[in-house]
Scaffold this motif. Structure first.
Motif, mmCIF file in Angstrom:
data_model
loop_
_atom_site.group_PDB
_atom_site.id
_atom_site.type_symbol
_atom_site.label_atom_id
_atom_site.label_comp_id
_atom_site.label_asym_id
_atom_site.label_seq_id
_atom_site.Cartn_x
_atom_site.Cartn_y
_atom_site.Cartn_z
ATOM 1 N N ILE A 39 37.839 92.911 53.797
ATOM 2 C CA ILE A 39 37.164 93.587 52.690
ATOM 3 C C ILE A 39 35.903 92.812 52.328
ATOM 4 N N ASP A 40 34.872 93.534 51.956
ATOM 5 C CA ASP A 40 33.636 92.933 51.464
ATOM 6 C C ASP A 40 33.275 93.564 50.137
ATOM 7 N N ASP A 41 32.649 92.770 49.303
ATOM 8 C CA ASP A 41 32.071 93.240 48.044
ATOM 9 C C ASP A 41 33.050 94.064 47.215
ATOM 10 N N VAL A 42 33.990 93.384 46.626
ATOM 11 C CA VAL A 42 34.948 94.041 45.748
ATOM 12 C C VAL A 42 34.257 94.340 44.421
ATOM 13 N N SER B 98 39.110 100.583 62.832
ATOM 14 C CA SER B 98 39.666 101.534 61.877
ATOM 15 C C SER B 98 39.195 101.103 60.494
ATOM 16 N N TRP B 99 38.759 102.057 59.677
ATOM 17 C CA TRP B 99 38.215 101.688 58.376
ATOM 18 C C TRP B 99 38.405 102.816 57.379
ATOM 19 N N ILE B 100 38.276 102.420 56.105
ATOM 20 C CA ILE B 100 38.261 103.375 55.003
ATOM 21 C C ILE B 100 36.812 103.442 54.528
ATOM 22 N N TYR B 101 36.303 104.652 54.388
ATOM 23 C CA TYR B 101 34.924 104.824 53.953
ATOM 24 C C TYR B 101 34.753 104.381 52.501
ATOM 25 N N SER B 102 33.681 103.659 52.231
ATOM 26 C CA SER B 102 33.330 103.313 50.856
ATOM 27 C C SER B 102 32.423 104.411 50.299
ATOM 28 N N VAL B 103 32.215 104.373 49.007
ATOM 29 C CA VAL B 103 31.331 105.342 48.364
ATOM 30 C C VAL B 103 29.944 105.315 48.998
ATOM 31 N N ASP B 104 29.492 104.141 49.418
ATOM 32 C CA ASP B 104 28.163 104.038 50.034
ATOM 33 C C ASP B 104 28.029 104.906 51.279
ATOM 34 N N TYR B 105 29.108 105.099 52.024
ATOM 35 C CA TYR B 105 29.057 105.993 53.193
ATOM 36 C C TYR B 105 28.733 107.416 52.740
ATOM 37 N N PHE C 244 35.097 98.915 46.956
ATOM 38 C CA PHE C 244 34.684 97.983 48.006
ATOM 39 C C PHE C 244 33.461 98.554 48.709
ATOM 40 N N SER C 245 32.780 97.700 49.450
ATOM 41 C CA SER C 245 31.672 98.192 50.270
ATOM 42 C C SER C 245 32.094 98.303 51.732
#
Length: 162
Positions: free
Chosen positions: A17-20, A51-58, A41-42
């Motif tokens: 995880i980055d940028d909580v 494999s990843w979960i999209y952040s709002v920034d996506y 998260f970012s």
């Protein structure tokens, strides 16, 4: 299970995880419970970063990435043979919001149904035709995903996402 608990559990299993942080304003019209997860998260991915979960920034298109959140729809539209197929593809994706992606053994997604909050998965080459419901809610998904990661209850739908 809260989003914080979910994120902490998958981090225990080797996810990165980055940028909580928490974004308060949903200016991108994501369903509320999906926004609440993706706004914390970012970057959140498994240890192999396949494999990843999209952040709002996506969703805000602020990131320069090769695998955008709407990649699956765009890919299908590129392969559409006629206007009827284009319409079917667009209709499918009007109701589905991908929030996880995997390139572990081919391209696959996990999405949130806007109509009822159920969670779906699909794989290439025909993302829409391969779609299957995993569970009835995001809350249920978080539990199933953690159980799968911990080896408590293996779910074949989730093999590519760990």
């Amino acid at each position: 299970m809260s989003n914080e608990e979910f994120i902490q559990e998958i981090i225990k299993q080797g996810w990165k995880i980055d940028d909580v942080f928490i974004i308060e304003i949903n200016d991108i019209n994501l369903p509320k419970e999906l926004f609440d997860l993706c706004s914390r998260f970012s970057f959140l991915s498994n240890s192999q970063e396949n494999s990843w979960i999209y952040s709002v920034d996506y969703y805000k298109s602020k990131l320069d990435v090769a695998f955008e959140w709407d990649f699956f729809q765009k890919s299908s539209l590129e392969c559409a043979m006629n206007s009827a197929q284009t319409e079917e593809i667009n209709l499918f994706w009007q109701n589905q919001v991908p929030f996880m992606a995997s390139v572990k053994s081919g391209y696959s997604y996990i999405s949130y149904s806007k109509s009822n909050g159920s969670i779906w998965t699909g794989t290439e080459p025909e993302y829409e035709e391969s779609a299957e419901q995993i569970c009835a809610s995001l809350e249920e998904f978080k539990i199933i995903f953690i159980e799968h990661l911990n080896g408590v209850k293996i779910n074949p739908f989730l093999e590519d996402f760990c």
